[in-house]
Scaffold this active site. Structure first.
Site, PDB file in Angstrom:
ATOM      1  N   LEU A  18       0.808  -1.215   0.000  1.00 30.20           N
ATOM      2  CA  LEU A  18       0.000   0.000   0.000  1.00 30.20           C
ATOM      3  C   LEU A  18       0.841   1.264   0.000  1.00 30.20           C
ATOM      4  CD1 LEU A  18      -2.672  -1.086   2.644  1.00 30.20           C
ATOM      5  CD2 LEU A  18      -2.826  -1.225   0.162  1.00 30.20           C
ATOM      6  N   ALA A  19       1.883   1.279   0.794  1.00 25.59           N
ATOM      7  CA  ALA A  19       2.685   2.502   0.916  1.00 25.59           C
ATOM      8  C   ALA A  19       4.047   2.167   1.495  1.00 25.59           C
ATOM      9  CB  ALA A  19       1.971   3.516   1.802  1.00 25.59           C
ATOM     10  N   GLY A  21       7.031   4.217   3.727  1.00 24.39           N
ATOM     11  CA  GLY A  21       7.421   5.423   4.452  1.00 24.39           C
ATOM     12  C   GLY A  21       8.905   5.455   4.708  1.00 24.39           C
ATOM     13  N   GLY A  22       9.320   6.369   5.578  1.00 18.35           N
ATOM     14  CA  GLY A  22      10.739   6.506   5.856  1.00 18.35           C
ATOM     15  C   GLY A  22      11.317   5.355   6.656  1.00 18.35           C
ATOM     16  N   MET A  23      10.444   4.645   7.372  1.00 16.67           N
ATOM     17  CA  MET A  23      10.934   3.581   8.237  1.00 16.67           C
ATOM     18  C   MET A  23      10.290   2.230   7.954  1.00 16.67           C
ATOM     19  SD  MET A  23      11.247   3.720  12.393  1.00 16.67           S
ATOM     20  CE  MET A  23       9.731   2.960  12.893  1.00 16.67           C
ATOM     21  N   ALA A  24       9.097   2.231   7.357  1.00 20.71           N
ATOM     22  CA  ALA A  24       8.380   0.969   7.224  1.00 20.71           C
ATOM     23  C   ALA A  24       7.544   0.942   5.938  1.00 20.71           C
ATOM     24  CB  ALA A  24       7.468   0.747   8.433  1.00 20.71           C
ATOM     25  N   LYS A  44       2.291  -3.571   8.961  1.00 20.18           N
ATOM     26  CA  LYS A  44       3.341  -2.570   8.881  1.00 20.18           C
ATOM     27  C   LYS A  44       4.666  -3.265   9.187  1.00 20.18           C
ATOM     28  CE  LYS A  44       4.325   2.100  10.603  1.00 20.18           C
ATOM     29  NZ  LYS A  44       3.844   3.148  11.546  1.00 20.18           N
ATOM     30  N   ASP A 150       1.693  13.828  16.611  1.00 17.78           N
ATOM     31  CA  ASP A 150       1.501  14.019  15.165  1.00 17.78           C
ATOM     32  C   ASP A 150       0.013  14.023  14.803  1.00 17.78           C
ATOM     33  OD1 ASP A 150       2.177  14.404  12.522  1.00 17.78           O
ATOM     34  OD2 ASP A 150       2.553  12.282  12.119  1.00 17.78           O
TER      35      ASP A 150
END
Length: 627
Positions: A18-19, A21-24, A44, A150
């Site tokens: 799906l996506a 990110g910077g870490m996962a 994740k 966040d």
């Protein structure tokens, strides 16, 4: 991704990436079990090249441990945490819906911004989830002092069922952990930070409150609170809490709305709400004071207005991160006002009263193409171009035909002679009509210089059919226009709806929407008239009687309001608990305490989760005990 092939990952099957990110990375997956058991989830997983980075792995594990402690209806649920194939992962609830960022974008495209009612409702749910997390204790009873850090539109998710979920406690920290809120470290999205967070100072839960206030501000104002040409410029504004006040951006709101926003956005943390639970309580009280009654069903209806949810059966929908939609559904939602316990008495002015959202009855479907010829009986066989030879008639048939012919000729002669006699008589005795007097003959006179052309055979129905079709299309277009105008310019919406009624006097939706507009204008007599006409056209449309009850109640005709709500209850719509609640209110207004109590008990028995009913029931019972 199109080239991704499902692969087994322990007890899970990864279906789609799906996506990243910077870490996962985030995957759509499913868990399988015996007897064909399957459940759709999200996984994740830490990025492979970062799996050996000790600090990142520790942060990922901390997130998993923290998230596993959170069990609240307004926080995405974590199911599992583990390590497999030299990679750590978290399995979590898979959500169908969209985050506020995607909702914002689609709302602007369709010019259907979320209204005040549901802006307050969504953020009250966010505050409820944050309040739970902030107050969470460990197994020893010690406060964990969790801070999300966040809160932003991307991390507030609304499902197609109207649930509100907080996503990604990934950078949340607990006070007991070694990496607690280090000074000088700036995390989160700049435009949604608190001043102290943007400055890199130590923060606490009140930082989340400021961020929540920003999102609330933007939902109400439909505009960014902190904006600029560069990140540095935005960061400077955030540190200084430099923004236009809500009163400058949106005028005419209830003072309590301004008070809540201003308190949440106070630059000094000491001047803010000291807990999210306190803010949630104020938001809920404000909703009641404004006479609003938002609920998950209404929010779900708004989501259906923006996004097509018809594809959910094939496990489509929106993933827990990023934005995604599966079409552009056009299911319409209307704001429908109810009666509340605070219905005005004859000595006081009417306050805004509760709202509810229910799906309108579907309007009559307009055919895409009108047939050019009248539709008749379907012929099983198409005849050939050359007709078959007719069979020879018998002698009796021929004699019968001859007699019919003679009779017909005789009849024609008689009629012709009679016509000549009448014409001659009229010519000699009757004077010609005056120029300004209309002829009494049913058909218009044909003049020599302007003859009336005869319509071709079989063509007389075509213009009428096309005209009806065009009228319905125009009426539908105007109805859509009125729906968009209803909130921001009800007077204009009223004019448009009156035009629809001129085009189509039997349009139920036009009268129904006109009633809604009159209620917004607090013109209750005309609202009653409009709803009554709609009810005459469609006696089975329960929403009409519901709203008619409200209009009668606001006009202080509680007896008629009671009749309307009783009728709705007999029709047993899906919102019968709300109809019973309003029925109880108008019974209470007439001093019928026993009937009121009985009605409330019925409503509570049907839906024990209806908090408004429960509170009112408790209040009525408390009053009865005091007596």
């Amino acid at each position: 991704m199109p080239d991704f092939q499902p692969v087994r990952f322990g007890k899970y099957i990864l279906l789609e990436k799906l996506a990243t990110g910077g870490m996962a990375q985030l995957y759509k997956a499913k868990i399988t079990g015996i007897q064909g058991f399957e459940k759709l989830i999200a996984i994740k997983m830490i990025l492979p090249h970062l799996a050996k980075e000790k600090e990142l792995v520790v942060s990922f594990i901390d997130e998993a441990k923290l998230a596993a402690l959170l069990n609240h209806q307004n926080i995405v649920q974590i199911y599992d945490f583990g390590s497999m194939e030299e990679s750590f992962f978290i399995s979590m609830e898979y959500l169908f819906g969209n985050d506020l960022r995607a909702i914002w974008v689609r709302a602007r495209e369709k010019n259907l911004p979320i209204n005040l009612e549901y802006a307050l409702y969504v953020m009250s749910r966010v505050c409820a989830g944050l309040g739970y997390a902030h107050e969470l204790k460990d197994f020893q009873g010690n406060s964990l002092n969790i801070i999300h850090r966040d809160i932003s539109p991307q991390n507030i998710f609304v499902t197609y069922q109207g649930d509100v979920k907080i996503l990604d406690f990934g950078i949340a920290k607990a006070a007991s952990q070694s990496s607690v809120t280090q000074c000088g470290m700036i995390k989160g999205k700049v435009a949604y930070m608190s001043p102290e967070q943007a400055a890199g100072n130590s923060i606490d839960q009140r930082s989340d409150i400021f961020s929540t206030g920003i999102v609330l501000y933007e939902l109400i104002a439909h505009a960014k609170m902190f904006d600029g040409d560069s990140t540095i410029q935005i960061l400077t504004k955030v540190r200084d809490a430099e923004y236009r006040s809500m009163q400058e951006v949106v005028t005419g709101l209830h003072p309590k709305v301004y008070a809540i926003v201003d308190r949440a956005l106070a630059k000094d943390p000491q001047q803010r709400y000291q807990s999210c639970s306190e803010m949630a309580s104020d938001l809920e009280e404000c909703i009641i004071d404004l006479g609003l009654r938002p609920n998950a069903r209404g929010l779900a209806q708004y989501m259906k207005t923006l996004f097509d949810t018809g594809a959910l059966e094939d496990q489509g929908g929106k993933e827990p991160s990023g934005s995604h939609s599966r079409g552009s559904g056009e299911v319409k939602a209307e704001v429908i006002r109810n009666v509340s316990p605070e219905m005005p008495k004859s000595t006081q002015a009417a306050e805004p009263l509760p709202q509810k959202r229910v799906q309108e009855k579907a309007p009559e479907k307009i055919p895409e193409k009108v047939s050019e010829k009248p539709v008749g009986k379907v012929v099983e066989k198409i005849p050939d171009k050359t007709p078959e030879k007719a069979p020879e008639k018998t002698q009796d048939q021929q004699k019968k035909k001859g007699w019919i012919k003679y009779v017909a000729i005789a009849a024609v002669v008689v009629v012709a002679v009679a016509a000549i006699v009448i014409w001659q008589k009229g010519k000699t005795t009757a004077p010609p009509p005056a120029d300004n007097v209309a002829s009494s003959r049913p058909a218009p006179a044909v003049t020599a210089d302007k003859p009336v052309p005869a319509l071709p055979a079989g063509q007389d129905a075509k213009p009428q059919t096309q005209q009806v079709h065009q009228t319905k299309l125009k009426a539908k277009e105007l109805l859509d226009q009125a729906a968009q105008l209803a909130d921001r310019d009800p007077l204009k919406a009223r004019s448009v709806l009156l035009e629809v009624i001129k085009l189509d006097p039997k349009n139920v939706q036009a009268y129904f929407k006109l009633g809604l507009v009159y209620v917004k204008l607090k013109d209750y007599p005309n609202a009653i008239q409009s709803y009554t006409k709609a009810a005459e056209l469609d006696p089975q449309f329960s929403d009409i009687y519901f709203n008619l009850g409200f209009a009668y109640g606001m006009n202080e005709n509680y007896a008629r309001a009671e009749e309307m709500y009783q009728r709705v209850v007999k029709m047993r719509p899906r919102y019968v608990d709300e109809a019973l609640f309003n029925l109880a209110v108008v019974q209470d207004k007439q001093g019928k305490r026993a009937e009121c109590l009985s009605t409330l008990e019925q409503a509570y028995a049907i839906n024990p989760r209806n908090e408004v009913v429960k509170k009112y029931l408790d209040r009525i019972k408390g009053s009865a005990k005091k007596k």
